[in-house]
Design a protein around this motif. Structure first.
Motif, PDB file in Angstrom:
ATOM      1  N   ILE A 279       0.838  -1.201   0.000  1.00 40.46           N
ATOM      2  CA  ILE A 279       0.000   0.000   0.000  1.00 40.46           C
ATOM      3  C   ILE A 279       0.872   1.250   0.000  1.00 40.46           C
ATOM      4  O   ILE A 279       0.601   2.222  -0.716  1.00 40.46           O
ATOM      5  CB  ILE A 279      -0.949  -0.002   1.215  1.00 40.46           C
ATOM      6  CG1 ILE A 279      -1.969  -1.135   1.088  1.00 40.46           C
ATOM      7  CG2 ILE A 279      -1.659   1.336   1.349  1.00 40.46           C
ATOM      8  CD1 ILE A 279      -2.874  -1.281   2.297  1.00 40.46           C
ATOM      9  N   LEU A 280       1.932   1.215   0.810  1.00 43.65           N
ATOM     10  CA  LEU A 280       2.838   2.362   0.878  1.00 43.65           C
ATOM     11  C   LEU A 280       3.513   2.602  -0.467  1.00 43.65           C
ATOM     12  O   LEU A 280       3.600   3.749  -0.942  1.00 43.65           O
ATOM     13  CB  LEU A 280       3.884   2.125   1.967  1.00 43.65           C
ATOM     14  CG  LEU A 280       4.843   3.286   2.249  1.00 43.65           C
ATOM     15  CD1 LEU A 280       4.080   4.509   2.746  1.00 43.65           C
ATOM     16  CD2 LEU A 280       5.904   2.863   3.277  1.00 43.65           C
ATOM     17  N   ALA A 281       3.999   1.541  -1.099  1.00 41.92           N
ATOM     18  CA  ALA A 281       4.648   1.695  -2.397  1.00 41.92           C
ATOM     19  C   ALA A 281       3.645   2.140  -3.457  1.00 41.92           C
ATOM     20  O   ALA A 281       3.959   2.946  -4.334  1.00 41.92           O
ATOM     21  CB  ALA A 281       5.306   0.384  -2.808  1.00 41.92           C
ATOM     22  N   SER A 282       2.431   1.595  -3.367  1.00 43.47           N
ATOM     23  CA  SER A 282       1.391   1.972  -4.322  1.00 43.47           C
ATOM     24  C   SER A 282       1.090   3.467  -4.249  1.00 43.47           C
ATOM     25  O   SER A 282       1.086   4.168  -5.267  1.00 43.47           O
ATOM     26  CB  SER A 282       0.118   1.171  -4.044  1.00 43.47           C
ATOM     27  OG  SER A 282      -0.958   1.660  -4.789  1.00 43.47           O
ATOM     28  N   SER A 283       0.845   3.955  -3.049  1.00 46.70           N
ATOM     29  CA  SER A 283       0.571   5.390  -2.895  1.00 46.70           C
ATOM     30  C   SER A 283       1.803   6.211  -3.245  1.00 46.70           C
ATOM     31  O   SER A 283       1.698   7.324  -3.773  1.00 46.70           O
ATOM     32  CB  SER A 283       0.119   5.694  -1.468  1.00 46.70           C
ATOM     33  OG  SER A 283       1.116   5.332  -0.534  1.00 46.70           O
ATOM     34  N   GLY A 284       2.980   5.663  -2.964  1.00 51.50           N
ATOM     35  CA  GLY A 284       4.214   6.376  -3.282  1.00 51.50           C
ATOM     36  C   GLY A 284       4.398   6.570  -4.775  1.00 51.50           C
ATOM     37  O   GLY A 284       4.843   7.638  -5.222  1.00 51.50           O
ATOM     38  N   THR A 285       4.048   5.555  -5.568  1.00 49.08           N
ATOM     39  CA  THR A 285       4.182   5.700  -7.018  1.00 49.08           C
ATOM     40  C   THR A 285       3.222   6.759  -7.553  1.00 49.08           C
ATOM     41  O   THR A 285       3.585   7.558  -8.424  1.00 49.08           O
ATOM     42  CB  THR A 285       3.917   4.368  -7.735  1.00 49.08           C
ATOM     43  OG1 THR A 285       2.621   3.882  -7.393  1.00 49.08           O
ATOM     44  CG2 THR A 285       4.964   3.337  -7.362  1.00 49.08           C
ATOM     45  N   GLY A 289       4.511  10.185  -9.170  1.00 48.67           N
ATOM     46  CA  GLY A 289       4.122  10.517 -10.529  1.00 48.67           C
ATOM     47  C   GLY A 289       3.451  11.875 -10.617  1.00 48.67           C
ATOM     48  O   GLY A 289       3.725  12.669 -11.525  1.00 48.67           O
ATOM     49  N   LEU A 290       2.580  12.154  -9.654  1.00 53.22           N
ATOM     50  CA  LEU A 290       1.896  13.447  -9.650  1.00 53.22           C
ATOM     51  C   LEU A 290       2.862  14.594  -9.357  1.00 53.22           C
ATOM     52  O   LEU A 290       2.745  15.679  -9.937  1.00 53.22           O
ATOM     53  CB  LEU A 290       0.766  13.429  -8.619  1.00 53.22           C
ATOM     54  CG  LEU A 290      -0.448  12.567  -8.990  1.00 53.22           C
ATOM     55  CD1 LEU A 290      -1.377  12.415  -7.797  1.00 53.22           C
ATOM     56  CD2 LEU A 290      -1.197  13.171 -10.161  1.00 53.22           C
ATOM     57  N   LEU A 291       3.807  14.355  -8.453  1.00 55.37           N
ATOM     58  CA  LEU A 291       4.766  15.413  -8.134  1.00 55.37           C
ATOM     59  C   LEU A 291       5.626  15.784  -9.344  1.00 55.37           C
ATOM     60  O   LEU A 291       6.119  16.909  -9.438  1.00 55.37           O
ATOM     61  CB  LEU A 291       5.662  14.982  -6.970  1.00 55.37           C
ATOM     62  CG  LEU A 291       5.162  15.329  -5.569  1.00 55.37           C
ATOM     63  CD1 LEU A 291       6.204  14.952  -4.533  1.00 55.37           C
ATOM     64  CD2 LEU A 291       4.839  16.823  -5.456  1.00 55.37           C
ATOM     65  N   ASN A 299       0.354  26.067 -15.843  1.00 56.38           N
ATOM     66  CA  ASN A 299      -0.053  26.291 -14.454  1.00 56.38           C
ATOM     67  C   ASN A 299      -1.024  25.238 -13.960  1.00 56.38           C
ATOM     68  O   ASN A 299      -0.933  24.761 -12.825  1.00 56.38           O
ATOM     69  CB  ASN A 299      -0.690  27.681 -14.313  1.00 56.38           C
ATOM     70  CG  ASN A 299       0.338  28.781 -14.170  1.00 56.38           C
ATOM     71  OD1 ASN A 299       1.486  28.534 -13.835  1.00 56.38           O
ATOM     72  ND2 ASN A 299      -0.075  30.004 -14.440  1.00 56.38           N
ATOM     73  N   SER A 300      -2.007  24.884 -14.794  1.00 55.20           N
ATOM     74  CA  SER A 300      -3.018  23.924 -14.359  1.00 55.20           C
ATOM     75  C   SER A 300      -2.401  22.560 -14.090  1.00 55.20           C
ATOM     76  O   SER A 300      -2.773  21.876 -13.130  1.00 55.20           O
ATOM     77  CB  SER A 300      -4.114  23.800 -15.415  1.00 55.20           C
ATOM     78  OG  SER A 300      -3.564  23.451 -16.681  1.00 55.20           O
ATOM     79  N   SER A 301      -1.440  22.133 -14.926  1.00 57.63           N
ATOM     80  CA  SER A 301      -0.789  20.833 -14.716  1.00 57.63           C
ATOM     81  C   SER A 301       0.137  20.865 -13.513  1.00 57.63           C
ATOM     82  O   SER A 301       0.143  19.937 -12.695  1.00 57.63           O
ATOM     83  CB  SER A 301       0.003  20.431 -15.966  1.00 57.63           C
ATOM     84  OG  SER A 301      -0.853  20.216 -17.059  1.00 57.63           O
ATOM     85  N   SER A 302       0.936  21.932 -13.376  1.00 53.95           N
ATOM     86  CA  SER A 302       1.849  22.011 -12.234  1.00 53.95           C
ATOM     87  C   SER A 302       1.075  22.110 -10.932  1.00 53.95           C
ATOM     88  O   SER A 302       1.522  21.608  -9.895  1.00 53.95           O
ATOM     89  CB  SER A 302       2.791  23.210 -12.383  1.00 53.95           C
ATOM     90  OG  SER A 302       2.070  24.426 -12.398  1.00 53.95           O
ATOM     91  N   GLY A 303      -0.105  22.736 -10.948  1.00 51.39           N
ATOM     92  CA  GLY A 303      -0.926  22.790  -9.745  1.00 51.39           C
ATOM     93  C   GLY A 303      -1.588  21.467  -9.435  1.00 51.39           C
ATOM     94  O   GLY A 303      -1.790  21.116  -8.267  1.00 51.39           O
ATOM     95  N   MET A 304      -1.935  20.693 -10.484  1.00 50.31           N
ATOM     96  CA  MET A 304      -2.582  19.404 -10.254  1.00 50.31           C
ATOM     97  C   MET A 304      -1.650  18.433  -9.532  1.00 50.31           C
ATOM     98  O   MET A 304      -2.106  17.554  -8.805  1.00 50.31           O
ATOM     99  CB  MET A 304      -3.037  18.791 -11.578  1.00 50.31           C
ATOM    100  CG  MET A 304      -3.830  17.504 -11.409  1.00 50.31           C
ATOM    101  SD  MET A 304      -4.394  16.801 -12.969  1.00 50.31           S
ATOM    102  CE  MET A 304      -5.639  17.999 -13.440  1.00 50.31           C
ATOM    103  N   GLY A 305      -0.336  18.591  -9.724  1.00 45.69           N
ATOM    104  CA  GLY A 305       0.612  17.685  -9.075  1.00 45.69           C
ATOM    105  C   GLY A 305       0.475  17.672  -7.564  1.00 45.69           C
ATOM    106  O   GLY A 305       0.110  16.644  -6.979  1.00 45.69           O
ATOM    107  N   PRO A 509       9.516  11.161 -19.127  1.00 44.62           N
ATOM    108  CA  PRO A 509      10.696  10.470 -18.574  1.00 44.62           C
ATOM    109  C   PRO A 509      10.799  10.600 -17.055  1.00 44.62           C
ATOM    110  O   PRO A 509      11.228   9.648 -16.374  1.00 44.62           O
ATOM    111  CB  PRO A 509      11.872  11.180 -19.259  1.00 44.62           C
ATOM    112  CG  PRO A 509      11.299  11.841 -20.458  1.00 44.62           C
ATOM    113  CD  PRO A 509       9.917  12.214 -20.092  1.00 44.62           C
ATOM    114  N   LEU A 510      10.408  11.750 -16.505  1.00 43.04           N
ATOM    115  CA  LEU A 510      10.462  11.920 -15.051  1.00 43.04           C
ATOM    116  C   LEU A 510       9.545  10.938 -14.342  1.00 43.04           C
ATOM    117  O   LEU A 510       9.913  10.333 -13.324  1.00 43.04           O
ATOM    118  CB  LEU A 510      10.068  13.354 -14.678  1.00 43.04           C
ATOM    119  CG  LEU A 510      11.114  14.452 -14.895  1.00 43.04           C
ATOM    120  CD1 LEU A 510      10.526  15.810 -14.526  1.00 43.04           C
ATOM    121  CD2 LEU A 510      12.366  14.182 -14.061  1.00 43.04           C
TER     122      LEU A 510
END
Length: 690
Positions: A279-285, A289-291, A299-305, A509-510
């Motif tokens: 669960i921890l690894a799942s939420s971590g991925t 990914g969002l970060l 702006n909208s994409s960088s804020g969604m992270g 790639p990130l």
């Protein structure tokens, strides 16, 4: 005896302490959650990158005398031709608008060549940047301007479009929340077949949603993170969808452990130790990914992270602290009518996933090749994806501002009704205006406000808004006017598309690198993470391909949102890897316990297949809720993610990952210790002691 009494007191006290802390936290942050909707920004400029020309234009316009202007176009139309009475009605209504509101200049009517249409550009700076004031202005103008007796009156223009878009986003939060809760409720009742159990994860998910809203509001206040209606809606879905997935995995393992432990506290502790890392690894991925979206220029994409990240983390914390505490306090009776008794064994049932796994492992190479060919064939559908989405095609149900835009494009083919805004230094504004007049594709140029060393110039193109002809005019103005900024609604759409293209090159790639690192840390392998990443990328391509076969031919969409590819990639890779983590983590457990590769794969599929299927259906259904909203971009995003999650759940995890693991055998764990462990069937049988 003293130690036993201390342990017993801890078993009773810890769950109550956890529940108490959560109640205290809710009391403290509850008011902040209520302010979440107030900080959402849904103007087109709020989505733009900071460096874009159109963003600079919008910011300078805010500083000009009167501040930001709200620009409208009143469109009077009669199919058979406007009568003298129609024209008089238009004059009277426009005069009434001027009396009721402070306008920037006196509106002048512009007739169409065939005499069927009359348009009045109307602008006011009095509402400023206050969204409620702008909406009130637009609604007030619409109340004043009404047609009758065959005369059609429509209020369009950028200001009306922003108001119509804002009204849609105002309904999104409530619609999404209640619709998602309803979908999750029905699915949990069907999954658990218990009159009580479904309430527990649902209530905890609701608490997590409140905490996420409060945290997102804090991000906005402390770090000026942009929150849009889109990111707020996606956050709600992530909290409820991902949170329910974590709950399904934990409750499934907890039910297993209740048969092996007499006390619920001990069963829950063992369950958390068993599935907690997954669960921890799942939420971590998902969070990682969002970060990665922070690197987006948009702006909208960088804020969604960060907004999406706090949603996932809120779900993680709630499902690993509050949910276990509540389940322990409720005891075994929460599973009624099928209560897992201590020492009992579950009824022997033929597992669907065991049968599917057995069928796949009979000819694993053929199954793997067939699945890969199928995904590749589906991905070819991306060639049929429609082009970029224009503003007039962005609603599933067209509001008045869009019908006005279509009327203007049809009746004024010789000129655009939507200005291209050029911001020039005041001392060169005259020369800039002259150069603009001689630019190919320009029909008219008019000077506007001046202040702070800048002058506003409105340029009208000969081509209709958001057509290739207007795009060429905007590009020519940007190339030919030195020291200026070229913006306006159409330029904003160009900048949005350009930023999306740049962001895909940087962020894809990130995301892959971040998810790969987390998988390597969890699975202690390089091969297994690569296998999972290849699988989710293939799912993403296939899901987009199915979208290409559905969006235009079936749903009649005229374009795809520029952000569809990037956002669907981030979510499908991050969320899709979740199920791979659940499966491979259990497979690794079985391998560590001495099972041979094929047995480990089949056992992992048999024990996690049901919960992965349930989680996949829940997550797909929550994202499918987006398809009920009136915005084409959100419908497309919800469709692609829902289809991708289902493909991942029932094809990739069940067949392709399982068969690939069987074919690779212990190589799947290379270069970790498990890859060097001799397989059980190869070990020499030791003689039994006499």
């Amino acid at each position: 005896m003293g130690g036993t009494r201390t342990t017993a007191r801890r078993r009773r006290a810890v769950p109550w302490m956890v529940v108490g802390l959560w109640l205290a936290a809710l009391v403290l942050v509850g008011p902040l959650a209520g302010k979440f909707g107030d900080v959402q920004q849904n103007r087109a400029v709020d989505y733009l990158p900071d460096s874009a020309d159109s963003t600079q234009v919008a910011r300078i316009q805010d500083e000009l005398p009167g501040g930001e202007s709200t620009d409208l176009v009143l469109v009077y139309h009669r199919d058979g031709g406007l009568t003298a009475g129609d024209r008089q009605t238009a004059v009277e209504q426009v005069a009434e608008v001027g009396t009721a509101y402070e306008l920037s200049g006196t509106p002048k009517g512009i007739p169409s060549e065939d005499g069927t249409t009359l348009m009045y550009p109307v602008s006011s700076t009095s509402p400023g940047q206050d969204e409620e004031a702008r909406n009130a202005f637009v609604d007030g103008v619409r109340e004043i301007t009404e047609g009758s007796g065959g005369l059609s009156v429509e209020v369009g223009g950028p200001g009306a479009l922003n108001t119509d878009m804002g009204k849609v986003f105002e309904t999104i939060d409530g619609t999404l929340l209640y619709a998602t809760l309803g979908v999750v409720t029905v699915l949990l009742i069907l999954i658990y077949r218990s009159p009580f159990l479904w309430l527990v994860p649902l209530a905890v998910a609701g608490v997590a949603a409140g905490m996420a809203m409060a945290a997102a509001y804090g991000l906005h206040e402390l770090f000026d993170v942009t929150i849009t209606g889109q990111s707020g809606g996606v956050m709600t879905i992530l909290v409820l969808g991902a949170g329910t997935d974590y709950a399904l995995l934990l409750i499934s393992r907890y039910r297993e452990e209740l048969r092996c432990h007499e006390r619920p506290y001990d069963a829950m502790r063992t369950a958390l130790r068993g599935c907690g890392p997954a669960i921890l690894a799942s939420s971590g991925t998902v969070a990682a990914g969002l970060l990665c979206l922070l690197a987006a220029d948009l702006n909208s994409s960088s804020g969604m992270g960060p907004v999406g990240m706090v949603g996932v983390l809120a779900a993680l914390v709630a499902m690993t602290t509050l949910l276990p505490a509540v389940l322990v306090l409720l005891g075994r009776r929460v599973f009624w009518p099928v209560i897992p008794a201590f020492g009992s064994t579950p009824k022997a049932r033929r597992s669907l996933f065991a049968a599917m796994g057995s069928s796949a492992t009979r000819r694993p190479a053929a199954v793997l090749a067939g699945g890969a060919v199928l995904l590749g064939a589906l991905a070819l559908g991306t060639l049929n994806l429609p082009g970029g989405l224009d503003q007039e095609d962005s609603f599933t149900d067209q509001p008045e501002s869009i019908t006005a835009m279509q009327t203007l494009a049809r009746e004024y083919p010789e000129r655009s009704s939507q200005p291209i805004t050029v911001i020039a230094p005041t001392d060169t504004a005259g020369a800039v205006a002259e150069t603009a007049r001689t630019t190919d594709g320009v029909a008219e140029v008019a000077a506007g406000r001046s202040g702070g060393g800048w002058t506003e110039i409105s340029v009208f193109a000969t081509a209709a808004p958001q057509t290739p002809g207007e795009t060429r005019t905007i590009e020519a103005l940007r190339d030919g006017l030195d020291g200026t900024y070229v913006g306006g609604p159409s330029a904003q759409q160009i900048d949005l598309a350009d930023s999306e293209s740049r962001d895909r090159v940087v962020i894809v790639p990130l995301v892959l690198a971040a998810v790969f690192v987390i998988l390597v840390g969890l699975l202690r392998s390089l091969v297994a993470p690569l296998m999972l990443l290849v699988a989710v990328v293939a799912v993403w391509g296939a899901a987009l391909g199915i979208g290409g076969l559905v969006f235009g031919p079936v749903l009649g969409f005229e374009g795809t949102d520029p952000g569809l590819g990037l956002l669907s990639f981030v979510f499908l890779v991050a969320l899709g890897v979740d199920y791979g983590i659940f499966l491979m983590h259990r497979m690794r457990e079985e391998s560590l316990n001495g099972a041979e590769p094929e047995a480990a794969a089949l056992t992992a599929l048999r024990t996690t297949g049901g919960v992965i299927a349930s989680a996949g259906i829940v997550l797909a259904a929550t994202f499918a809720v987006l398809t009920t909203l009136p915005l084409v971009g959100l419908v497309e995003l919800g469709f692609v993610i829902a289809v991708g999650v289902l493909l991942d759940t029932f094809l990739v995890r069940t067949y392709l990952v399982t068969t690939a693991s069987v074919l690779l055998r212990r190589t799947v764990w290379w270069p970790g210790r498990l890859s060097r462990t001799p397989e059980p069937e190869r070990r020499e049988r030791q003689p039994e002691p006499v």
